[in-house]
Enzyme design. Structure first.
Site: not given
Ligand code: 8YV
Length: 325
Positions: A178, A282, A264, A235, A156-157
């Site tokens: 995919r 994270h 997490e 993820r 993706g981006r």
């Molecule tokens: C942030 C992320 O940690 O954008 C996402 O999907 O995993 C991260 O940029 C998250 O959104 C914080 O809640």
């Protein structure tokens, strides 16, 4: 179409970035709830709420408890914590925060890759412990980026931004997604195991979906092989952490760099104890600059929806819900 934003009630369940809260309070009527659950909102408020701004889990029962809900504006590019499919069935638009974090997360991925391969955190620790003085230089690292072939899981981006950086390092890039992505010049592999078998450095940027659940498992890690390096910036759910810990401890792969985890903030002890793992809490997008841009986009999606009738960055599941009103 409503343009008086002050008459519109927005629910903020749980914590939200303070910049988003401040901007929302200026524009809208705000309802705060401690928990993201329908029973945490009074029935009087539930009848008024038209929008949600959140960085927490938004499930079907919360969506169903708000009869006039039109939009869920979610903080983050990943929106696995929002039941977007259910929202679509209720004509509720879901938005996320793409683009504004792309380069930051790609930067972090490269930092994590270099830390992992070249052991920079350990070398720094060596200096801080005074061992450079007492014992001499930090040992030469087995790992190097030189000569590596990099595979990206999830083009993706962010995957693309990482690929551009890897190219600048002079390393060949290939990917699994995919489906092949139009206009992407890198070699495509139709399965993750084929990709893993053809590279020695696998960077996962894949989102959390039922299809990617524990996709990086013992089979993939053994295809990556003993010089293999695995980096995860996407993820944690995409990895079988027990398999990964075993592969790190028994030398199935050389090293791993992880910014995301299955549950997490809990990180399995056998990952923490792996000397060849570089672990981050994270922090992919975690700068003041980028988190503020993400917070702005959460608010701007709500303003755009209620003042122009179109959200700025709807997620694919709800992209064709069309205009408001
Ligand atoms: C942030 C992320 O940690 O954008 C996402 O999907 O995993 C991260 O940029 C998250 O959104 C914080 O809640």
């Amino acid at each position: 179409m409503t343009t008086d934003l002050k008459s519109i009630a927005i629910l903020i369940p749980g914590r939200l970035h303070p910049h988003a809260v401040a901007r929302l309070e200026e524009r809208f009527q705000i309802v705060r709830a401690e928990r993201p659950a329908g029973d945490a909102v009074s029935s009087q408020h539930a009848a008024q709420i038209k929008g949600i701004a959140a960085m927490t889990r938004i499930d079907a029962s919360l969506i169903d408890s708000l009869p006039h809900l039109e939009i869920v504006s979610s903080f983050g590019v990943g929106y696995d914590h929002v039941d977007a499919k259910h929202a679509a069935t209720r004509n509720v638009v879901v938005t996320n925060t793409p683009d504004v974090l792309t380069e930051e997360v790609a930067d972090t991925a490269i930092g994590l890759l270099i830390n992992t391969v070249r052991e920079l955190p350990k070398a720094e620790q060596w200096l801080r412990e005074g061992r450079w003085v007492t014992e001499g230089p930090y040992r030469l690292t087995n790992g190097t980026l030189r000569g590596r072939r990099v595979g990206i899981f999830g083009m993706g981006r962010i995957g693309l931004a990482i690929a551009r950086r890897i190219e600048a390092f002079g390393l060949p890039v290939s990917y699994h997604n995919r489906r092949p992505v139009d206009g992407v010049p890198y070699r495509y592999f139709g399965s993750l195991v084929e990709l893993a078998a053809n590279v020695d450095t696998l960077i996962s940027v894949a989102p959390s979906t039922p299809q990617t659940e524990k996709a990086v498992n013992a089979e993939i890690l053994s295809a990556l092989g003993p010089t293999g390096v695995f980096v995860n910036i996407g993820r944690g759910t995409t990895v079988d952490e027990a398999d990964l810990a075993a592969a790190l401890h028994d030398g199935t792969i050389q090293a791993a760099g992880l910014d995301v985890f299955y549950d997490e903030p809990n990180v399995p002890e056998n990952l923490v104890s792996a000397p060849n793992a570089s672990l981050l809490p994270h922090v992919g997008s975690a700068t003041i600059h980028t988190r503020q841009a993400m917070a702005d986009l959460v608010v701007d999606n709500l303003i755009a929806w209620f003042s122009t009738g179109a959200a700025l960055t709807p997620v694919p599941e709800t992209a064709d819900l069309g205009k408001r009103g």
